[in-house]
Each structure stands twice: as C-alpha cells, then as structure tokens.
Design an enzyme around this catalytic site. Structure first.
Site, PDB file in Angstrom:
ATOM      1  N   ASP A 155       1.154  -1.020  -0.017  1.00  0.00           N
ATOM      2  CA  ASP A 155      -0.145  -0.087   0.343  1.00  0.00           C
ATOM      3  C   ASP A 155       1.047   0.918   0.216  1.00  0.00           C
ATOM      4  O   ASP A 155       0.341   2.160   0.962  1.00  0.00           O
ATOM      5  CB  ASP A 155      -0.787  -0.164   1.511  1.00  0.00           C
ATOM      6  N   ASN A 395       6.503  -7.338   6.540  1.00  0.00           N
ATOM      7  CA  ASN A 395       5.343  -7.077   6.946  1.00  0.00           C
ATOM      8  C   ASN A 395       4.176  -8.123   6.865  1.00  0.00           C
ATOM      9  O   ASN A 395       3.842  -7.536   5.186  1.00  0.00           O
ATOM     10  CB  ASN A 395       5.223  -5.482   6.601  1.00  0.00           C
ATOM     11  N   GLU A 396       3.196  -8.058   7.551  1.00  0.00           N
ATOM     12  CA  GLU A 396       2.122  -8.694   7.331  1.00  0.00           C
ATOM     13  C   GLU A 396       2.116  -9.923   5.877  1.00  0.00           C
ATOM     14  O   GLU A 396       1.926  -9.523   4.583  1.00  0.00           O
ATOM     15  CB  GLU A 396       1.203  -7.894   6.126  1.00  0.00           C
ATOM     16  N   ASN A 447       0.103  -5.708  13.547  1.00  0.00           N
ATOM     17  CA  ASN A 447      -1.117  -4.570  13.072  1.00  0.00           C
ATOM     18  C   ASN A 447      -3.156  -5.681  13.124  1.00  0.00           C
ATOM     19  O   ASN A 447      -2.797  -6.024  12.275  1.00  0.00           O
ATOM     20  CB  ASN A 447      -0.452  -4.689  11.503  1.00  0.00           C
ATOM     21  N   TYR A 449      -6.942  -3.446  13.025  1.00  0.00           N
ATOM     22  CA  TYR A 449      -7.692  -2.002  11.800  1.00  0.00           C
ATOM     23  C   TYR A 449      -9.230  -2.577  12.825  1.00  0.00           C
ATOM     24  O   TYR A 449     -10.061  -1.990  11.968  1.00  0.00           O
ATOM     25  CB  TYR A 449      -7.605  -1.896  10.196  1.00  0.00           C
ATOM     26  N   TYR A 453     -11.002  -1.898   8.904  1.00  0.00           N
ATOM     27  CA  TYR A 453     -11.666  -2.788   8.294  1.00  0.00           C
ATOM     28  C   TYR A 453     -12.519  -4.029   8.336  1.00  0.00           C
ATOM     29  O   TYR A 453     -12.795  -4.072   7.640  1.00  0.00           O
ATOM     30  CB  TYR A 453     -10.318  -3.453   7.578  1.00  0.00           C
ATOM     31  N   TRP A 530       0.037   4.109  13.212  1.00  0.00           N
ATOM     32  CA  TRP A 530       0.108   3.982  11.312  1.00  0.00           C
ATOM     33  C   TRP A 530      -0.903   4.807  11.086  1.00  0.00           C
ATOM     34  O   TRP A 530      -2.089   5.330  11.364  1.00  0.00           O
ATOM     35  CB  TRP A 530      -0.798   2.787  10.584  1.00  0.00           C
ATOM     36  N   LYS A 549      -4.014   7.762   6.858  1.00  0.00           N
ATOM     37  CA  LYS A 549      -3.513   7.276   8.486  1.00  0.00           C
ATOM     38  C   LYS A 549      -2.413   9.082   8.712  1.00  0.00           C
ATOM     39  O   LYS A 549      -2.268   7.958   9.988  1.00  0.00           O
ATOM     40  CB  LYS A 549      -4.412   5.595   7.723  1.00  0.00           C
TER      41      LYS A 549
HETATM   42  C1  BDP Z   1      -1.158  -2.635   6.514  1.00  0.00           C
HETATM   43  C2  BDP Z   1      -0.517  -2.204   5.829  1.00  0.00           C
HETATM   44  C3  BDP Z   1       0.114  -0.897   5.816  1.00  0.00           C
HETATM   45  C4  BDP Z   1      -0.846   0.027   4.846  1.00  0.00           C
HETATM   46  C5  BDP Z   1      -2.798  -0.169   6.237  1.00  0.00           C
HETATM   47  C6  BDP Z   1      -3.338   0.409   5.847  1.00  0.00           C
HETATM   48  O1  BDP Z   1       1.137  -2.900   6.932  1.00  0.00           O
HETATM   49  O2  BDP Z   1       1.411  -1.237   4.682  1.00  0.00           O
HETATM   50  O3  BDP Z   1      -1.001   1.164   4.723  1.00  0.00           O
HETATM   51  O4  BDP Z   1      -2.426  -1.521   6.254  1.00  0.00           O
HETATM   52  O5  BDP Z   1      -4.490   0.097   5.404  1.00  0.00           O
HETATM   53  O6  BDP Z   1      -2.151  -4.070   6.217  1.00  0.00           O
HETATM   54  O7  BDP Z   1      -3.318   2.032   6.144  1.00  0.00           O
END
Ligand code: BDP
Length: 578
Positions: A155, A395-396, A447, A449, A453, A530, A549
């Site tokens: 992203d 990462n992820e 991570n 959200y 999400y 983030w 973000k």
């Molecule tokens: C995470 C990722 C990051 C994205 C963020 C997002 O590690 O790179 O920018 O989500 O969706 O999954 O803002």
C-alpha cells in the site's frame, strides 16, 4: 559496507544535482533531479505511471592525482533494478531498490578528462525482487490488445528512480574496507569490541568522547576498547562517542571515523530491555514519502520529521516497509530515536486465502535467495548504528501458509547468524493461532484495524476485540508484544461529532480507545501508530489521493490526534516497569 565519508585520506564527490533522463522509448533527454523519484517531476501522466527502463546520464571529471587511489562509485539506492555504466562500460548491476551498491571504477575512468556515467533503472516488479509485483497482460474484450498493468500488493506508490545520492569516493590502494563494533556493559565499564576488514595489518583505533578526549585506544585489527564510567546511548539521551580507525601503512595511510553509541539490547520475559531497562516504544510506522520528491532523499523533510517526532514525544519508529536511507539512520543516532529496521518484504500476501503466495513461481527459492541477500546487505550497511535496535524481516506476509514456515525460518536463522546482538521480529496481521512463523522471533509485532477494515465505523468493538486478541497472542507465545500498526484515515479538515469515519474526530477516538487497552496489558511494550504522515499509494477506490492515516498531513502539519498523542506521550516515560 562503509558510508562514504571524507577524511584526510578520502575524498567524496557528490554527483547529486541535475542529470539528463529519458525513458527507454524516448530518444530525447529531459532534465531530472537526483536524488528524487521521477514520477512527480513532470506534468506527464505517462511518466508518472511509467513502468519499464529509464536512463540517467551525467558527466564528471576525475583529477589526475586520483591515479594513486582507488576510485569507487556508489549509488545510495535506485528502485528497483539498476545497471551502471562508466564511459560505456558496465561497472555494476544491482537488484533491490532500497540498499546501496558500489563498484571500483579506477580502470574505467579518464584522468583529467570528462567522463560519462549512465544509470539504467528498471521499476518493473517481479516475484523474485522485494517488494514483489507482476506485470500482467490483460486479455479480455474490454482492453486493447497488449494492455498491461503492474500489479503489486503493498500500500504505497511504486515510486521509482535514483532515490539516494550517487557519489564517487577515493581510498588509498590498501584501505579500511569495513569495521564492526559490538558493545557490552559490565559494572562501571563498557567493552567496545571492534573488528576491521582490510588487507592492511597495522591499525590504531581511538575512541573519543564528545569533548574530543581520548577514552580508549588499541592497535589490533580486532580488539576491545574498555571505557570506564561510560555514557550510554539510549532513546531520549543519545550519547555518541567518535571511533577513529587509522590504517598505519606508509603508502596506504587511511583514516575512517564514525560516531558510535554504547548500549545493549535484549528481550527477557515480557520486556524489551535497552541498557537493561524496560523500554516502551512510542511512535509510528513511517514512509520515505513527500510531495514532488516521492521517495527521493531530502534532508529538509528528514530533519523536519525528527523535530516532529521529538515534538510529539515519540521515541521510536519502524522503517515500514523497507530500509530507509543511511542519512536517516545517522539522524536517528543523533536525535536518540530507536529504529525497528524492516526488510522490503511487504506485499507477500494476495489477501485471498485461496491463492497461495509461498509457492513456485511466486515467493519461492529465488525470492528466498534475494531475501537472504537483502538481510546480508542490510546488516552490513547498518550494523554499527546504535539507533537500530531490532530487525523486522517482513510485514504482513501470508504466514499462515505452509510454505511460509520454512521460508521465514531460513530468513530468521540467517539474520540471527549475521547479527546475534539484536532481537528479531516479523510484523503480523494474522490471528495468533494461524501464523506459522511468530514462534521463531523474539518480539511479536501485530497490526490491527478494528473499527476500520472490520466493523467499519463502529468504535464500540475496539476494547473487546483488541484485548481478547492480544491476550491470545501472549498466551500462545509469551513474548513481548508491540502493536505495530493501528489507525484510521482522516482527511485533514473533515470534522464530525459524533465521530464518523474519515474525520479527525474518528481518528482521535479510535486511537484513544486502542491505547486504553494497551495500558492495561503488561506484556505490551509499545504502540506504533499507522502512519506518521499521509502518503501516496496507487490509485484505488479506497484511497483518496493516497493513504490518509497520517497523524501529520503529507505536508507535515498536525491533525487533531497529534495533540492528543503529544499530551499522552509526554506523560509516558521511555523506560518503565509496566
Ligand atoms: C497495513 C499495511 C500498511 C497499510 C495499512 C493501511 O501494513 O502498509 O498502509 O495497512 O491499510 O495492512 O492503511
């Protein structure tokens, strides 16, 4: 690999400035700044979204007296594949857009005359470079024949070009190639263990304090410097000593200096210890990203960012999702900001459980070879920075896949072999019970959200979901946990009460609720929001001119939540027994 630095025995010629530039199909050159991404420099959308090869060209002069020296050409970073030509000779190639590479060019240059350097850079992503991607030809009735798109699953915008300085530097014929230091503490003294890589044999190594007083000295190619009553490097209080290495050989006298810090890092039980004290990470995932420059190095932005980190009370950041410039790490050493340094292994996930990523033709043996090479290059570049306190290998990634286990076991094992002094992490977004990889690392980074999400718009789920989730991670692994990403898009200037998604109020309320949970959990050793600032992404229906973000706008102005964090972090110490 040493950073090119001037000394009595070394000269550095910086080729930064205006270069000539063209894409492969274009015969005409235009002017292009270096370092910078080429994407946002012109008004041409085709160049902004260009995929393929581009060529950079510049002339330079080499003085006649440099005949007695070695001459190296070094590129700080160019994304993603590069070939460097000096006077038409291919002098080096490199794969990977975020680490430096160099070549000795002494035999290719014209002394006392003009020389031409050309750099080919290809930004096409494949499955065997990190981060990966693939160029797809779309064959359907909706698209003209041969229509292509570059797919990638991370992203941030695929900014391209020569992103870090290109320099020419000299050394004596026999010279100091590299050195490493490891620092240890015992009672009231510190041991600085050093080793030098060189074809020479006679060395003098001097350690000086800030006032330039000599505090220790030694003469071997490797050895120990003992420092009585050392002043330590730590976040918030970054004392630096100067290490001077001298190669004492008649015709090959060489000197290299670097500021180093004395500190230790280790993980024990629930704690992340710096200098044996429990450290709490306050900070961000960042990006190298700014208006017009893209991912090009800009010390104006970099110093502004460090001032903002200090202003808001942060003590750390993660170089999400790739190694940042060496210039940034030198600033982190100086400002006393701890860095989790991440490999460019992002996008190893198709976000579709039915499509395997760790499989032949995607992330396979070739990718692994490259990943291992990147860990070698990364550690060789940054091993002596006190600010770097942990490596993140990815990462992820789709760590729930069977193939991911052996892949990351190898990457982590190699990282540990190369640097046994720093803890290792991988940043996860799977469930605790699903990853096959976190058992190999020292610190769990997760991570999350919630309310963004998933359950979009419903802030009330956060406490329940987050606490349950983090407790599960701790139960399963018994390792310290950093919440390495959480946050909400907020468009600067959008407001609503009660808070609605994309407003500054929503971002603030979400972050407040997340950190409220973290405060209750003693195994959580850090919070990285983030993101530090808004940044550019590829265009999509979920991105409003990029990812919003940021706690700061892309232009580095604070959103509402910045004031909340400043208040919170000014009260939370860097070191505390939770
Ligand atoms: C995470 C990722 C990051 C994205 C963020 C997002 O590690 O790179 O920018 O989500 O969706 O999954 O803002």
């Amino acid at each position: 690999m040493l950073y090119p630095k001037e000394s009595e025995t070394r000269e550095v010629k910086d080729l930064s400035g205006v270069w000539e530039f063209r894409t492969e199909s274009d015969k005409n050159y235009i002017l292009m700044p270096v370092p910078a991404s080429f994407n946002d420099i012109t008004q041409d959308i085709n160049l902004r979204d260009y995929v393929g090869r581009v060529y950079y060209k510049k002339s330079f002069f080499i003085p006649v007296y440099w005949k007695e020296r070695n001459i190296f050409l070094r590129v700080g970073a160019a994304a993603h594949f590069s070939e460097v030509y000096v006077n038409g000779n291919l002098v080096t190639k490199h794969k990977g857009g975020f680490l430096p590479f160099e070549a000795e060019i002494s035999k290719f240059v014209n002394y006392g005359q003009e020389n031409i350097i050309e750099i080919m850079v290809d930004n096409t992503l494949t499955w065997d470079v990190l981060p990966p991607g693939e160029l797809k030809v779309i064959e359907d009735e909706m698209h003209p024949k041969g229509y292509k798109v570059l797919n990638y699953y991370f992203d941030f915008f695929n900014y391209s070009g020569i992103h870090r300085p290109v320099v020419i530097y000299t050394t004596p014929k026999v010279y100091i190639k590299d050195f490493s230091v490891i620092t240890e503490l015992s009672n009231n003294s510190a041991l600085v263990k050093y080793s030098i890589e060189s074809e020479g044999n006679n060395f003098q190594v001097i350690l000086r304090d800030k006032d330039k007083n000599i505090v220790a000295e030694n003469f071997g190619k490797s050895g120990v410097l003992e420092v009585k009553n050392p002043k330590l490097w730590e976040p918030g209080n970054p004392y630096l000593y100067n290490l001077e290495i001298k190669l004492l050989e008649k015709d090959n006298f060489d000197i290299y200096r670097m500021d180093i810090g004395i500190r230790t890092v280790r993980v024990e039980g629930k704690q992340f210890l710096i200098n044996e004290k429990p450290f709490y990470f306050k900070g961000f995932g960042k990006h190298e990203d700014s208006d017009i420059r893209g991912k090009g190095l800009d010390q104006v932005i970099n110093i502004k960012d460090f001032n903002l980190l200090k202003w808001i009370g942060a003590n750390s950041f993660r170089t999400s999702h790739y190694p940042y410039s060496e210039e940034i790490l030198f600033l982190a050493d100086q400002y006393g900001i701890a860095v989790i340094e991440e490999a460019p292994a992002v996008g190893l996930n198709l976000w579709n459980r039915n499509e395997k990523v760790f499989t032949e033709g995607r992330v396979d043996g070739k990718t692994l070879e490259h990943h291992l090479e990147i860990m070698r290059e990364l550690i060789a570049r940054d091993k002596n920075h006190p600010s770097v306190i942990m490596w993140s290998v990815a990462n992820e990634a789709a760590t729930y896949e069977d193939g991911a286990e052996e892949y990351f076991r190898r990457v982590i094992e190699e990282t540990r072999r190369l640097d046994p002094t720093r803890p290792i992490t991988i940043v996860e977004n799977t469930k605790a019970s699903e990853t096959k990889v976190s058992k190999y690392v020292d610190v769990i980074c997760v991570n999350r959200y919630y309310s963004w999400y998933t359950d979009s718009g419903d802030l009330s789920v956060i406490e329940y979901q987050l606490e349950r989730d983090l407790r599960e991670w701790y139960e399963l692994y018994r390792k310290p946990i950093i919440l390495s990403e959480f946050g909400a898009d907020a468009i600067s200037g959008f407001h609503s009460d009660p808070p609605l998604m994309f407003t500054e109020e929503y971002q603030q309320e979400m972050i407040k609720r997340f950190v409220g949970v973290l405060d209750r959990l003693d195994f959580v050793v850090g919070e990285h929001i983030w993101n530090f600032a808004d940044f550019m992404t590829k265009q999509s229906i979920t991105r409003v001119v990029g990812n919003k973000k940021g706690v700061f706008t892309r232009n580095r102005q604070p959103k509402m939540v910045a004031h909340f964090l400043k208040e919170r972090w000014s009260k939370l110490p860097d070191f505390w027994e939770k």
